[in-house]
Design an enzyme around this catalytic site. Structure first.
Site, PDB file in Angstrom:
ATOM      1  N   TYR A   1       0.885  -1.165   0.000  1.00 35.59           N
ATOM      2  CA  TYR A   1       0.000   0.000   0.000  1.00 35.59           C
ATOM      3  C   TYR A   1       0.926   1.219   0.000  1.00 35.59           C
ATOM      4  CZ  TYR A   1      -3.339   3.531   1.555  1.00 35.59           C
ATOM      5  OH  TYR A   1      -4.095   4.671   1.652  1.00 35.59           O
TER       6      TYR A   1
ATOM      7  N   ASP B   1      -1.908  -1.551  -4.136  1.00 36.25           N
ATOM      8  CA  ASP B   1      -2.328  -0.194  -4.471  1.00 36.25           C
ATOM      9  C   ASP B   1      -1.061   0.644  -4.566  1.00 36.25           C
ATOM     10  OD1 ASP B   1      -3.301   2.360  -4.673  1.00 36.25           O
ATOM     11  OD2 ASP B   1      -4.504   2.297  -2.842  1.00 36.25           O
TER      12      ASP B   1
ATOM     13  N   HIS C   1     -12.083   0.998  -4.330  1.00 35.22           N
ATOM     14  CA  HIS C   1     -11.248   0.243  -5.265  1.00 35.22           C
ATOM     15  C   HIS C   1     -11.931  -1.052  -5.684  1.00 35.22           C
ATOM     16  CE1 HIS C   1      -7.293   2.354  -4.557  1.00 35.22           C
ATOM     17  NE2 HIS C   1      -7.987   2.777  -3.493  1.00 35.22           N
TER      18      HIS C   1
END
Length: 264
Positions: A105, A149, A255
């Site tokens: 992330y 991500d 998302h």
């Protein structure tokens, strides 16, 4: 076959039912989650055991960030990476069926795309620079997946409006160049974009601000699955998919999950 999924879940405890539904429908063997927003002891392990993903590696943090890897198959510890200068829970690794999986992330970077004016943006680029330096030392033939991500949409067709977004954090020329350096350092294949070439528009994130995300259609492709040269030939043709239907579920993450299959 090994199906790998990545998904910024935006609170795993809040959306554990969404995870269970996705796992039942998409049948991933490995699920990489970001923004779990809980500590390791708060992670809903029993729910993941019930959905057939009992093997876990969790990097948790109270209230913020957090990453996890859940697997149907036994997993071992992967090489840890020291790439977050702030000590956030933004990276977790695992070995599954001989494949190293690094789940990230990466910092979003705030609103101002200037390293001197915005410490968050500087942190984002520093994270990338540390990761790039690490990947430059790796054996490219080692089976490796970078998932997660990445908070950068690289191509002109990975954003809803290239000209507008080029001034906005997530698609500025400096960020795109930074992402490309990381990709080049390890010779990584951007699996989704290789299987669905431009000029097809792709997105995996849509803002909550729009009541109907499909109608506004202001999406960004922030979520990625990359493979090392030694693993890329094992990616099953036509297997890469962005599950944008999940974004339409009730109270969704902003998302959508992304999946690919490996012939390993």
């Amino acid at each position: 076959m090994l199906r790998i999924a990545t998904w910024n879940i935006n609170s795993v405890r809040l959306r554990v039912d969404h995870v269970a539904r996705f796992v039942a429908e998409a049948t991933p063997d490995v699920l990489c989650l970001q923004e779990i927003k809980c500590t390791a002891d708060q992670f809903p392990r029993a729910a993941f055991e019930a959905m057939g993903l009992p093997h876990l590696r969790v990097g948790g943090q109270k209230g913020w960030h957090g990453v996890a890897i859940a697997s149907r198959r036994p997993i071992a510890d992967g090489p840890p990476l020291d790439v977050c200068r702030e000590g956030h829970a933004r990276c977790v690794s695992a070995m599954v069926e001989g494949v190293e999986i690094q789940n990230f992330y990466i910092p979003a970077g705030g609103d101002v795309p200037d390293r001197k004016l915005n410490p968050k943006f500087d942190h984002k680029l520093d994270f990338y620079e540390r990761l790039t330096a690490e990947m430059a030392t790796r054996d490219r033939q080692r089976p490796l997946v970078l998932a997660g991500d990445f908070n950068i949409a690289p191509g002109e067709n990975d954003v809803w409006n290239h000209r507008y977004m080029s001034k906005i954090v997530s698609h500025t020329p400096l960020e795109v160049e930074t992402l490309r350096r990381l990709q080049a350092a390890g010779g990584f294949a951007d699996v989704v974009r290789e299987q669905i070439p431009e000029p097809v528009k792709l997105a995996s994130w849509w803002s909550y601000r729009a009541a109907d995300f499909r109608k506004s259609n202001r999406g960004l492709r922030l979520d990625h699955l990359w493979t090392s040269p030694g693993l890329t030939p094992a990616v099953a043709k036509g297997s890469a998919r962005i599950h944008d239907d999940v974004r339409a579920w009730e109270r969704p993450s902003d998302h959508a999950p992304v999946t690919m299959d490996l012939d390993v």
